[in-house]
Design a protein around this motif. Structure first.
Motif, mmCIF file in Angstrom:
data_model
loop_
_atom_site.group_PDB
_atom_site.id
_atom_site.type_symbol
_atom_site.label_atom_id
_atom_site.label_comp_id
_atom_site.label_asym_id
_atom_site.label_seq_id
_atom_site.Cartn_x
_atom_site.Cartn_y
_atom_site.Cartn_z
ATOM 1 N N THR A 1 80.232 -52.700 75.050
ATOM 2 C CA THR A 1 81.169 -51.667 74.739
ATOM 3 C C THR A 1 80.580 -50.952 73.537
ATOM 4 N N ASP A 2 79.908 -51.373 72.937
ATOM 5 C CA ASP A 2 79.305 -50.793 71.357
ATOM 6 C C ASP A 2 77.840 -50.342 71.539
ATOM 7 N N ASP A 3 77.430 -50.317 70.341
ATOM 8 C CA ASP A 3 75.866 -49.716 70.359
ATOM 9 C C ASP A 3 74.969 -50.877 70.108
ATOM 10 N N VAL A 4 75.163 -52.243 70.381
ATOM 11 C CA VAL A 4 74.254 -53.371 70.424
ATOM 12 C C VAL A 4 73.620 -53.268 71.680
ATOM 13 N N ILE A 5 72.462 -53.149 71.794
ATOM 14 C CA ILE A 5 71.522 -53.414 72.950
ATOM 15 C C ILE A 5 70.887 -54.730 73.251
ATOM 16 N N ASN A 6 70.427 -54.910 74.346
ATOM 17 C CA ASN A 6 69.742 -56.313 74.773
ATOM 18 C C ASN A 6 68.293 -56.100 75.320
ATOM 19 N N VAL A 7 67.529 -56.505 74.488
ATOM 20 C CA VAL A 7 66.053 -56.043 75.013
ATOM 21 C C VAL A 7 65.094 -57.192 75.077
ATOM 22 N N ALA B 1 69.351 -40.130 67.562
ATOM 23 C CA ALA B 1 70.259 -41.195 68.236
ATOM 24 C C ALA B 1 69.312 -42.197 69.169
ATOM 25 N N VAL B 2 69.640 -43.554 69.062
ATOM 26 C CA VAL B 2 69.037 -44.292 69.770
ATOM 27 C C VAL B 2 69.934 -44.695 70.632
ATOM 28 N N ILE B 3 69.408 -45.082 72.045
ATOM 29 C CA ILE B 3 70.258 -45.454 73.041
ATOM 30 C C ILE B 3 69.445 -46.692 73.731
ATOM 31 N N GLY B 4 70.122 -47.410 74.728
ATOM 32 C CA GLY B 4 69.601 -48.308 75.357
ATOM 33 C C GLY B 4 69.472 -48.061 76.783
ATOM 34 N N VAL B 5 68.532 -47.724 77.525
ATOM 35 C CA VAL B 5 68.449 -47.596 78.847
ATOM 36 C C VAL B 5 67.776 -48.667 79.769
ATOM 37 N N ALA B 6 68.284 -48.628 81.072
ATOM 38 C CA ALA B 6 67.947 -49.694 81.847
ATOM 39 C C ALA B 6 66.406 -49.935 81.926
ATOM 40 N N ASP B 7 66.049 -51.203 81.977
ATOM 41 C CA ASP B 7 64.375 -51.396 82.187
ATOM 42 C C ASP B 7 64.210 -52.593 83.250
ATOM 43 N N GLN C 1 67.068 -53.892 79.068
ATOM 44 C CA GLN C 1 67.240 -52.637 78.526
ATOM 45 C C GLN C 1 66.030 -52.222 77.587
ATOM 46 N N LEU C 2 65.640 -50.972 77.332
ATOM 47 C CA LEU C 2 64.631 -50.678 76.165
ATOM 48 C C LEU C 2 65.431 -49.730 75.354
ATOM 49 N N PRO C 3 64.948 -49.498 73.881
ATOM 50 C CA PRO C 3 65.515 -48.576 73.556
ATOM 51 C C PRO C 3 64.879 -46.998 73.539
ATOM 52 N N ARG C 4 65.451 -46.043 73.597
ATOM 53 C CA ARG C 4 64.802 -44.812 73.474
ATOM 54 C C ARG C 4 65.320 -43.754 72.022
ATOM 55 N N GLY C 5 64.668 -43.181 71.598
ATOM 56 C CA GLY C 5 65.011 -42.515 70.358
ATOM 57 C C GLY C 5 65.067 -40.885 70.642
ATOM 58 N N LEU C 6 66.009 -40.400 70.011
ATOM 59 C CA LEU C 6 65.975 -38.684 70.193
ATOM 60 C C LEU C 6 66.117 -38.369 68.883
ATOM 61 N N VAL C 7 65.183 -37.308 68.396
ATOM 62 C CA VAL C 7 65.405 -36.797 67.022
ATOM 63 C C VAL C 7 65.519 -35.143 67.096
ATOM 64 N N SER D 1 84.287 -32.866 66.781
ATOM 65 C CA SER D 1 84.331 -33.533 65.337
ATOM 66 C C SER D 1 83.131 -33.917 64.954
ATOM 67 N N GLY D 2 81.946 -33.884 65.824
ATOM 68 C CA GLY D 2 80.881 -34.103 65.029
ATOM 69 C C GLY D 2 80.204 -35.569 65.662
ATOM 70 N N LYS D 3 80.834 -36.247 66.561
ATOM 71 C CA LYS D 3 80.443 -37.561 66.929
ATOM 72 C C LYS D 3 79.364 -37.347 68.034
ATOM 73 N N ILE D 4 78.304 -38.026 67.812
ATOM 74 C CA ILE D 4 77.309 -37.887 68.843
ATOM 75 C C ILE D 4 77.512 -38.574 70.092
ATOM 76 N N LEU D 5 77.365 -37.880 71.304
ATOM 77 C CA LEU D 5 77.778 -38.635 72.613
ATOM 78 C C LEU D 5 76.683 -39.666 73.146
ATOM 79 N N ARG D 6 76.442 -40.718 72.512
ATOM 80 C CA ARG D 6 75.482 -41.880 72.979
ATOM 81 C C ARG D 6 75.696 -42.022 74.387
ATOM 82 N N LYS D 7 76.967 -42.458 74.722
ATOM 83 C CA LYS D 7 77.017 -42.917 76.155
ATOM 84 C C LYS D 7 76.798 -41.834 77.074
ATOM 85 N N THR D 8 77.460 -40.764 77.124
ATOM 86 C CA THR D 8 77.001 -39.586 77.828
ATOM 87 C C THR D 8 75.226 -39.334 78.029
ATOM 88 N N MET D 9 74.490 -39.422 76.919
ATOM 89 C CA MET D 9 73.005 -39.792 77.133
ATOM 90 C C MET D 9 72.622 -40.878 77.628
#
Ligand code: COA
Ligand code: AMP
Length: 634
Positions: A497-503, A527-533, A538-544, A589-597
């Motif tokens: 439920t947090d920003d820890v991912i499992n690769v 932002a770095v998010i974990g996407v299903a692989d 999971q694999l990390p993906r970055g957006l800059v 309030s400036g929080k990046i919506l990582r879950k949405t992505m």
């Protein structure tokens, strides 16, 4: 469920009686009169007046009781072709020698020793040698690079570091010593000595007087072999750093007494492994799975452990694990689902499995990430043995939920790691802290006190321990995983439920990767998010988003950032896709919506939060996140 139920209820009804009974599996120098000390709750302590030594329990007592010539450690290298068996007597001799050498070069009880080694017997010896003299080891996984190693050195402040000239990663020779030197160049703290294990594949240059050759130190006669230090059960045995939500790793602290009691209990109850049995845990000593089930637990119960250097596939083929099982008559194989998926990809029919004698194998244990029902079914069908998913984490050190094979094998349910293990009061809580009814998903928590063997604190930071784990719900430890219990009491773990991912079964922090991306001068936001692989879970993906005025080439920047993350965190981060985008979706309030992505990238239907600042940003990102864009649109 009678036997299990009775034991489970007994463990929660009176932990003092229950764990007092289990403590007899350990040899104490001074038997504890008190079992649980709750006087400083939420900082609980187990066996506060007990005294013991973990290395004594793992080695000496077995030699004394007649297991001297029995195999303790089998080193099986699929890369070099080496096979080497150490009996209990041989392993004890090596460990005592190394322990004496560590004492001789200035390591005192309570001092820290960082171990940065590949999968070689010297890694096991180093850990046990530290335990023997009461030094606190901190093993750093070889896949982490210099910056991560430096962060751990600065936090643990070791007196000595034990490392190697190189590791063998598939067909690659990874030079460890230059990484260690680079880490020490970055670190503020400097150890007295670096003890280097020279491997013939690549020798390292040693800089005296700091660097010492491990082989020279371990030569009989160099130092007096060390006897076991009498330790308090509550003294720290090791620190193991794990990824949190921030970039700064958390140093999980494990004690001597609770750890030994809990691991011995888990071997009997969960894994059904004891004297004469062979356990093959295909992980790495740098992870908690390796600490508990390659090194400590099998030795604590007088079993044989297999230390495997190699991969599940490609070293040389997808039959590598089955070769180990048949050669060494392995009773229990423990690995991560990713390894099974990797094997299945190469050998979908299981032909290589069929060509080995797997008759010794009674159970396949899987953990480290979610076990998808498809992989579960494939393995169960091909192997014809129970495939046991079990769920735990670095912090707990041993299984929270499992099918208790040694106690009472229960029916297996695909998608579930079965039931809470005795000692763990698993509760699924809603946002208000109330326990949720069966079937309802919430935060998986553990009611305090946690059983023995679980973390005692975060190294040097009791406040962080409380803030990270104990502050969300009063009286509960927050696991960071979400899920639910069904009507039968089976747990279903749905993910972090947090920003820890499992690769690939490796726990990684997206925060750490974001910190690296943000350090690049061209990057304004990221932002770095974990996407299903399919293979790695999971694999990390970055957006800059680049800084205003950036006129460079997006593809070149992306490649540069990929290389930067590999250089700073290590190859294990496996961040290969970084997209340069115009903007990131944020709340007002400036929080990046990582879950949405994350949801969009994973194809999960998602409602865009009403707090979003600009919904058009999400629409613009959709084709990027779903890989529908052409490179020109990036
Ligand atoms: N030292 C140095 N580099 C390492 C390393 C180590 N100990 N472990 C991994 N790496 C490197 C790999 O070589 C790879 O490098 P590359 O990008 O140059 O190919 C990179 O880190 C990513 O590693 P990984 O994610 O493991 O991918 P892989 O393609 O090498 O292997 C699997 C894929 C599935 C075979 C492998 O992940 C595996 O065996 N997983 C089993 C799970 C496991 O052991 N989990 C531990 C917790 S139980
Ligand atoms: P680590 O601390 O590296 O062992 O990682 C622990 C995390 O891995 C847990 O919090 C879970 O998110 C995940 N995990 C471990 N085992 C399982 C499992 N059997 N099923 C689902 N997730 C798991």
């Amino acid at each position: 469920m009678g036997v299990y139920s009775d034991e489970y209820q007994a463990s929660l009804a009176d932990p003092n009686v229950f764990w007092g009974k289990q403590s007899s599996a350990v040899d104490w120098f001074s038997t504890p009169a008190q079992v649980l000390d709750d006087s400083r709750a939420p900082h609980y302590r187990w066996f506060p007046d007990g005294r013991l030594n973990t290395c004594y329990n793992a080695l000496d007592r077995h030699v004394i009781r007649g297991l001297a010539d029995e195999p303790a450690l089998i080193f099986h290298s699929a890369i070099t072709g080496t096979r080497r068996t150490y009996t209990y007597a041989e392993l004890l001799e090596r460990v005592a020698q190394l322990a004496g050498a560590l004492r001789g070069i200035g390591v005192a009880p309570g001092d820290r020793v960082v171990i940065y080694l590949p999968m070689v017997p010297e890694a096991v010896m180093a850990m046990l040698a530290c335990a023997r003299i009461g030094a606190v080891h901190s093993v750093v996984f070889g896949g982490f690079a210099a910056t991560e190693l430096a962060a751990r050195i600065d936090d643990a402040k070791p007196t000595a570091i034990i490392s190697a000239s190189c590791g063998l990663e598939g067909t690659r020779v990874v030079a460890y010593k230059p990484l260690l030197d680079a880490a020490l160049a970055k670190a503020a703290h400097q150890p007295l000595h670096c003890v280097i294990f020279q491997r013939e594949q690549l020798r390292a240059e040693l800089v005296e007087p700091r660097d010492l050759d491990l082989a020279v130190l371990m030569r009989p006669g160099s130092f007096e072999p060390a006897i076991c230090q009498d330790m308090a059960a509550t003294d720290p045995l090791y620190i193991l750093y794990t990824s949190g939500t921030t970039g700064k790793p958390k140093g999980i602290v494990r004690d001597h007494g609770g750890h030994a009691v809990a691991l011995a209990y888990s071997m009997r109850t969960v894994y059904d492994i004891g004297v004469g049995d062979v356990m093959f845990t295909a992980s790495d000593v740098g992870w908690v799975v390796g600490h508990s089930y390659i090194v400590y637990a099998p030795l604590l119960v007088g079993a044989t452990t297999v230390l495997y250097e190699g991969k599940p596939v490609g070293t040389p083929d997808a039959g590598a694990f089955w070769r180990v099982v048949s050669e060494h008559r392995v009773k229990a194989l423990f690995t991560a689902p990713t390894a099974i998926r990797a094997i299945r990809k190469v050998d979908p029919e299981g032909k290589l499995m069929a060509s080995h004698d797997l008759s010794s194998m009674e159970t396949l244990f899987l953990a480290g990430e979610r076990l998808d029902p498809d992989t579960f079914a494939w393995a169960a069908e091909r192997l014809g043995v129970p495939v046991v998913d079990h769920w735990w984490q670095t912090e707990t050190g041993w299984p929270i939920a499992a099918n208790p094979r040694g106690l009472e094998p229960l029916p297996l349910k695909p998608g579930s790691p079965s039931v809470p293990v005795p000692g763990f009061d698993v509760a699924v809580l809603g946002p208000d802290g109330a326990r949720l009814p069966p079937g309802q998903e919430g935060a998986i928590c553990l009611r305090l006190p946690l059983p023995p063997g679980t973390l005692t604190t975060v190294w040097g930071d009791d406040d962080r321990f409380v803030a990270s784990y104990l502050s969300a719900f009063d009286g509960y430890y927050l696991t960071g995983d979400g899920g639910y219990l069904d009507e039968d009491g089976y747990l279903f773990v749905m993910g972090r439920t947090d920003d820890v991912i499992n690769v690939a079964g490796h726990r990684l922090s997206t925060g750490a990767m974001e910190a690296v991306l943000a350090s690049h001068p061209a990057v304004a936001e990221c932002a770095v998010i974990g996407v299903a692989d399919q293979l790695k879970g999971q694999l990390p993906r970055g957006l800059v988003v680049t800084k205003e005025g950036f006129t460079g080439d997006a593809a070149a920047l992306s490649a540069e950032l990929v290389a930067l993350v590999r250089q700073e965190i290590g190859a294990v981060a496996a961040l290969r896709q970084i997209d340069v985008v115009a903007a990131l979706p944020k709340t007002r309030s400036g929080k990046i919506l990582r879950k949405t992505m994350r949801d969009i990238a994973g194809g999960t239907p998602t409602a865009v939060p009403s707090t979003i600042e600009d919904p058009a940003v999400v629409d613009a990102l959709r084709p990027v996140l779903t890989n529908q864009h052409t490179p020109a649109q990036r």
